[in-house]
Design a protein around this motif. Sequence first.
Motif, PDB file in Angstrom:
ATOM      1  N   ASP A 121       0.846  -1.191   0.000  1.00  0.00           N
ATOM      2  CA  ASP A 121       0.000   0.000   0.000  1.00  0.00           C
ATOM      3  C   ASP A 121       0.882   1.242   0.000  1.00  0.00           C
ATOM      4  O   ASP A 121       1.747   1.381   0.872  1.00  0.00           O
ATOM      5  CB  ASP A 121      -0.891   0.044   1.254  1.00  0.00           C
ATOM      6  N   THR A 128      -2.184  -7.995  -3.445  1.00  0.00           N
ATOM      7  CA  THR A 128      -2.798  -6.697  -3.708  1.00  0.00           C
ATOM      8  C   THR A 128      -1.758  -5.586  -3.685  1.00  0.00           C
ATOM      9  O   THR A 128      -0.956  -5.501  -2.761  1.00  0.00           O
ATOM     10  CB  THR A 128      -3.881  -6.375  -2.654  1.00  0.00           C
ATOM     11  N   SER A 131      -1.838  -1.340  -4.035  1.00  0.00           N
ATOM     12  CA  SER A 131      -2.697  -0.159  -4.124  1.00  0.00           C
ATOM     13  C   SER A 131      -1.846   1.102  -4.018  1.00  0.00           C
ATOM     14  O   SER A 131      -1.129   1.286  -3.037  1.00  0.00           O
ATOM     15  CB  SER A 131      -3.731  -0.160  -2.995  1.00  0.00           C
ATOM     16  N   ASN A 141      -2.191   5.301  -4.176  1.00  0.00           N
ATOM     17  CA  ASN A 141      -3.203   6.339  -4.091  1.00  0.00           C
ATOM     18  C   ASN A 141      -2.542   7.703  -3.910  1.00  0.00           C
ATOM     19  O   ASN A 141      -1.848   7.940  -2.933  1.00  0.00           O
ATOM     20  CB  ASN A 141      -4.126   6.044  -2.901  1.00  0.00           C
ATOM     21  N   ALA A 193       0.452   0.954  -9.751  1.00  0.00           N
ATOM     22  CA  ALA A 193       0.256  -0.248  -8.949  1.00  0.00           C
ATOM     23  C   ALA A 193       0.547  -1.467  -9.813  1.00  0.00           C
ATOM     24  O   ALA A 193       0.041  -1.580 -10.935  1.00  0.00           O
ATOM     25  CB  ALA A 193      -1.163  -0.318  -8.411  1.00  0.00           C
ATOM     26  N   ASN A 252      -4.648  -1.601  -7.857  1.00  0.00           N
ATOM     27  CA  ASN A 252      -5.500  -0.415  -7.854  1.00  0.00           C
ATOM     28  C   ASN A 252      -4.618   0.829  -7.860  1.00  0.00           C
ATOM     29  O   ASN A 252      -3.711   0.935  -7.039  1.00  0.00           O
ATOM     30  CB  ASN A 252      -6.380  -0.373  -6.603  1.00  0.00           C
ATOM     31  N   ALA A 306      -2.422   0.668 -13.556  1.00  0.00           N
ATOM     32  CA  ALA A 306      -2.568  -0.522 -12.729  1.00  0.00           C
ATOM     33  C   ALA A 306      -2.383  -1.749 -13.604  1.00  0.00           C
ATOM     34  O   ALA A 306      -2.953  -1.833 -14.692  1.00  0.00           O
ATOM     35  CB  ALA A 306      -3.938  -0.548 -12.061  1.00  0.00           C
TER      36      ALA A 306
END
Length: 194
Positions: free
Chosen positions: A64, A101, A103, A105, A118, A142, A151
């Motif tokens: 993340d 995963t 991510s 942002n 990502a 994401n 992504a």
Amino acid sequence: AIAKAYLNAHATNRLSISGDVGVLASANDSAHNGNASALACVQLTAAGTGTNAVELNDVRVTADALDHNGCGQTLADAQVLIQASNAGEGGGVHMGSLDVTASANELGTGDANAHANALANAVINAQNTASAAGNDVLVTANAFDGSSANANANLTITGGHVILGNNSASDLDLVFGPIGARALAIADDTNAQA
């Protein structure tokens, strides 16, 4: 802000992990001119040729990256390799769920140099059976940004016999989840790519 988390394990014959495997890298940047970068990487391999050369429960790998000011590059990268020997009769991989995963942002008003990227990749490789018999077998990327978002998600599984998701009606939980790869990129202009 930079966060890196690595898990590497190699066995000359058989690799068995009785608990769940979890690796998390989380970068959170609040600096005015900074950026955020998170890398989570797992490599679990065995050179054995038995059908259970690699035996795992659930595997979760998460990267993340969050940049509050939207003025640099925000990068999240989650990578997984689970492999049994391809020599001779070949080894097998047996595991529960797989959840990978990444991510990225970018928050704030952003500028032309702000980019959210990502990347999530998972490879399960076995010459014998490659089995991920948990509820989910999912790779997700994401990316969210005002100026540019990219992504990419990839799930590659090779084996003499491949089993994905719950493999029989006798499974206790009988919950069937998603199998595959998903990429989502959202940007305020025309540069969004997924």
